[in-house]
Each structure stands twice: as structure tokens, then as C-alpha cells.
Design a protein around this motif. Structure first.
Motif, PDB file in Angstrom:
ATOM      1  N   GLU A 145       0.898  -1.274   0.005  1.00 41.82           N
ATOM      2  CA  GLU A 145       0.033   0.047  -0.013  1.00 41.82           C
ATOM      3  C   GLU A 145       0.926   1.169   0.084  1.00 41.82           C
ATOM      4  OE1 GLU A 145      -3.596   1.805   2.522  1.00 41.82           O
ATOM      5  OE2 GLU A 145      -2.372   0.761   3.539  1.00 41.82           O
ATOM      6  N   THR A 146       0.443   2.115  -0.912  1.00 39.02           N
ATOM      7  CA  THR A 146       1.399   3.498  -1.073  1.00 39.02           C
ATOM      8  C   THR A 146       0.495   4.415  -0.130  1.00 39.02           C
ATOM      9  OG1 THR A 146       0.184   4.393  -3.033  1.00 39.02           O
ATOM     10  CG2 THR A 146       2.035   2.825  -3.373  1.00 39.02           C
ATOM     11  N   GLU A 188      -2.439   5.748  -2.045  1.00 38.72           N
ATOM     12  CA  GLU A 188      -3.460   5.075  -1.741  1.00 38.72           C
ATOM     13  C   GLU A 188      -4.281   4.800  -0.647  1.00 38.72           C
ATOM     14  OE1 GLU A 188      -2.092   1.404  -4.970  1.00 38.72           O
ATOM     15  OE2 GLU A 188      -1.525   1.394  -2.936  1.00 38.72           O
ATOM     16  N   ARG A 189      -3.597   5.039   0.461  1.00 41.16           N
ATOM     17  CA  ARG A 189      -3.980   5.130   1.803  1.00 41.16           C
ATOM     18  C   ARG A 189      -5.091   6.534   1.530  1.00 41.16           C
ATOM     19  NH1 ARG A 189      -2.993   4.101   7.221  1.00 41.16           N
ATOM     20  NH2 ARG A 189      -2.566   1.773   6.491  1.00 41.16           N
ATOM     21  N   ASP A 216      -6.271   8.198  -0.803  1.00 37.88           N
ATOM     22  CA  ASP A 216      -7.435   8.116  -1.682  1.00 37.88           C
ATOM     23  C   ASP A 216      -8.452   7.250  -1.251  1.00 37.88           C
ATOM     24  OD1 ASP A 216      -5.762   9.839  -3.205  1.00 37.88           O
ATOM     25  OD2 ASP A 216      -5.377   8.610  -4.812  1.00 37.88           O
ATOM     26  N   SER A 217      -8.105   6.400  -0.437  1.00 35.33           N
ATOM     27  CA  SER A 217      -9.138   5.419   0.202  1.00 35.33           C
ATOM     28  C   SER A 217      -9.989   6.263   1.415  1.00 35.33           C
ATOM     29  CB  SER A 217      -8.451   4.266   0.558  1.00 35.33           C
ATOM     30  OG  SER A 217      -7.691   4.230   1.611  1.00 35.33           O
TER      31      SER A 217
END
Length: 382
Positions: free
Chosen positions: A169-170, A173-174, A176-177
Motif C-alpha cells: 500500500e502506498t 492509496e491510503r 485516496d481511500s
């Protein structure tokens, strides 16, 4: 042309000074009436449309601001809150929560199909509006999704190190989630560099990470009725006393007070001015006729009946008054440039009333002169 017409023309021509005096009198009275009528209309419009603004600053809660908007005393609420430490696509930006774009933006706005300023700024959806230079920097177009987050997003999302990233996990990504994307529904056209975005205040629940409690920087309203200012002042102060924050309330009625006082003064003077003008318009022409009593005596000695003498001298004064009235009202129209539809009726009513007063006054005085015995009239001095 019969003798009455010829005598009337000679009467007006030979007594040119008196005729011009009668014309000038009617002109001045009509001009004074016309100017006051125009001013009355102007101040009536100002009084009816005067706006009194009520401002709350210092942190009025959004819920209480909405309650005040529904109290019945005010209309056109405007809310504004400037978000601290907001970011758009990893860049610091000024994020403003509001319900009205027109208070901040004068430029034209290009809207996504189905959207407009009112709908966008009162939606509870994740939508935003940004400037064209800001959108061009990121290559955004209408309908695109725009990342919104706080400047300390990394610290907040990793819970100070207690919630590390999962394998593979980048950080983006964290983010944006867990951080919202807002749809770009409006682009403000400008050539200046602007990094301000506008988000509807109703969408505050989507920004709890930035605004856990929405305490407005500004809440502004327009009073429905100037005469309810004192009532609203009492109501508003009662509401802000319930706030935890120190909220400042300001409502300036000084301009509206001046307009109202002038309006009241004009309304008081208007009927008095009309009465005085009609009184002068009836008495002074009568005195002019009285000054010509010797001429009436000659006319009576030549065999003219009382009715014809009264008619000739009354008609002479009415014609002078008509010419002066029309000239005076036209002069007012040219100088003041009023709305003709608004002044046509009062001008016509006054013209008719003034002519009636003139006819009555000059007719009465002409009758008083003509009814005397012929010998007494011939001996009368002008």
C-alpha cells in the motif's frame, strides 16, 4: 371668428405683462409640484427597497445560522467559512465553504451540464468550483474528480505511527481511500493566478477531517422589513447568547433611518404643497381679473352680459395657466428625467385640479366685478 374670440386675443395681447405673469405663476407652481412629486417617488422607492444588513461574525454555528435564516425576520442568508490547512491535489489552497458564489466571485463561470451557482452552492454533494488557472495547472476539466485533504493528512491517516501502511500500500492509496474526491462542476474564468476553491456549506459532513464543527466566519442576512429591526435585534441577541463562542452581531440602520425620515417629511409636505399651490393658482388669477375691473365695466357698458364677461376673463386666465402648467411639467420631465409611467397620473391630476382652481378663482372674481352696476364699474379705478 366672432367678437368674443377677437376680444379674447386682444385681451391677452394688450395685457401682455399680466398674461406673462399668469403664465410664470402657473409654470413655477407646476415646476415645484413636479420636482416634489419626482422626489416623492424616488424616496418612496428607496424606502420600500432599502436593505438593512445583519452580520454575525466570530463563530456562529452553522445550525444556529440556519435557524436564524428560518425565523421570518430575514432573507438571503450568506454563510462563509475559510478552511485552515486545506490542500487540493497535494498543494496548499484556500478552501471556502459557502452558500453563495456571487458574494465572492464577479467573473463568469462555466458550469457542468445540469449545474448552476444556486444548485452547486446549496448541494449536500461532494462538488466544488475552482478558478480556471488553478484547474489548468492540474489539467482538470468539468466533471473531473478533485482530491481534497488536509495538510497533515499523512500524520492523521497513519494515526501517529500506530496504523502503518499495509504491504504494497502506498501513501497516496491510503489517502485516496480515506479522503474524499469532489466533482468539479464549475470553473471560474480568470487570467489571474487563483488557488481558491469553493465548496457548498451543506457538504460539511464530507469534510469532518478538516471541519469537525462548522462555526461560520460570517453569517449575513437581509432584513425583510426595516420596521422589524428592533424585534430582530432582540431575537438575534437572544440566539447568540446561547452560543459557546463569542459571536459579534452588527446591524446598522442609520442609512435606512435617514431614508425613512426624509420619506415621512415628503409625505407630510406633499398634500400641504398641493393645497398651497392650488390656493395660489386660484386666488392670484382672480386678483389679476379684479385688477381689470375697469375693462369689464367698459365691456358691460357696451352691452355684454355678465355670463359672457365672466367667461371671457375666466378663459383668458385658464389659457395662460394651461400654457404655464404644460411648460412647467415638461421642464420637470426634461430636467429630472422621471419614469413617465409613474408621474403621468399625478401630473395629469394636478393639471386638471390647477385649471379647475384657476377657473373657479378667476370666475368668482370676474362675476363679482361684472355684477356691479355699469355706472359704478365705469367709475371704478384699476
Amino acid at each position: 371668428m366672432n367678437w368674443i374670440g377677437r376680444f379674447l386675443l386682444r385681451l391677452l395681447g394688450r395685457n401682455l405683462g399680466r398674461s406673462l405673469l399668469s403664465v410664470l405663476l402657473a409654470l413655477l407652481l407646476a415646476f415645484a409640484f413636479g420636482v416634489l412629486t419626482v422626489l416623492r417617488g424616488i424616496y418612496e422607492d428607496l424606502y420600500q427597497n432599502v436593505e438593512v444588513k445583519a452580520d454575525f461574525t466570530g463563530g456562529l454555528s452553522y445550525a444556529r445560522a440556519q435557524k436564524i435564516a428560518q425565523c421570518g425576520y430575514v432573507r438571503d442568508p450568506y454563510y462563509e467559512y475559510v478552511v485552515q490547512d486545506g490542500m487540493i491535489e497535494m498543494d496548499n489552497a484556500t478552501i471556502i465553504l459557502t452558500n453563495r458564489l456571487d458574494k465572492r466571485v464577479n467573473e463568469s463561470v462555466e458550469w457542468l451540464e445540469g449545474w448552476n451557482a444556486d444548485k452547486a452552492m446549496n448541494a449536500d454533494e461532494k462538488v466544488l468550483v475552482m478558478y480556471s488557472t488553478h484547474a489548468a495547472r492540474f489539467g482538470f476539466r468539468l466533471g473531473d474528480r478533485v482530491r481534497v485533504n488536509e495538510s497533515a493528512w499523512w500524520t492523521n491517516l497513519t494515526a501517529f505511527g500506530t496504523d502503518p501502511l499495509k504491504p504494497g500500500e502506498t501513501s497516496l492509496e491510503r489517502r485516496d481511500s480515506r479522503r474524499p474526491f469532489f466533482q468539479l462542476v464549475g470553473i471560474i474564468q480568470t487570467e489571474n493566478e487563483q488557488v481558491t476553491v469553493f465548496i457548498p456549506a451543506e457538504a460539511r459532513m464530507k469534510l469532518l477531517f478538516l471541519v469537525p464543527k462548522l462555526n461560520l466566519d460570517i453569517a449575513e442576512y437581509t432584513l425583510n422589513d426595516y420596521h422589524q429591526a428592533a424585534e430582530f435585534d432582540e431575537y438575534a441577541r437572544g440566539e447568540i447568547d446561547k452560543e459557546v463562542n463569542v459571536v459579534r452581531f452588527h446591524m446598522d440602520t442609520s442609512y435606512a433611518d435617514r431614508i425613512y425620515k426624509i420619506h415621512q417629511l415628503i409625505e407630510t409636505l406633499y398634500p400641504l404643497t398641493i393645497a398651497a399651490a392650488l390656493l395660489l393658482g386660484g386666488i392670484l388669477p382672480g386678483l389679476t381679473v379684479l385688477h381689470a375691473s375697469r375693462q369689464i365695466s367698459v365691456l358691460r357698458a357696451l352691452g355684454a352680459k355678465v355670463g359672457k364677461c365672466v367667461g371671457i376673463y375666466t378663459l383668458a386666465q385658464v389659457l395662460c395657466a394651461l400654457f404655464g402648467l404644460v411648460l412647467g411639467l415638461v421642464l420637470v420631465t426634461v430636467i429630472q428625467k422621471p419614469d413617465l409611467a409613474a408621474v403621468l397620473r399625478p401630473f395629469a391630476v394636478y393639471l386638471a385640479a390647477h385649471l379647475a382652481a384657476c377657473a373657479f378663482g378667476s370666475g368668482v372674481f370676474a362675476w363679482l366685478c361684472a355684477r356691479k352696476r355699469v355706472l359704478e364699474q365705469l367709475q371704478a379705478k384699476e
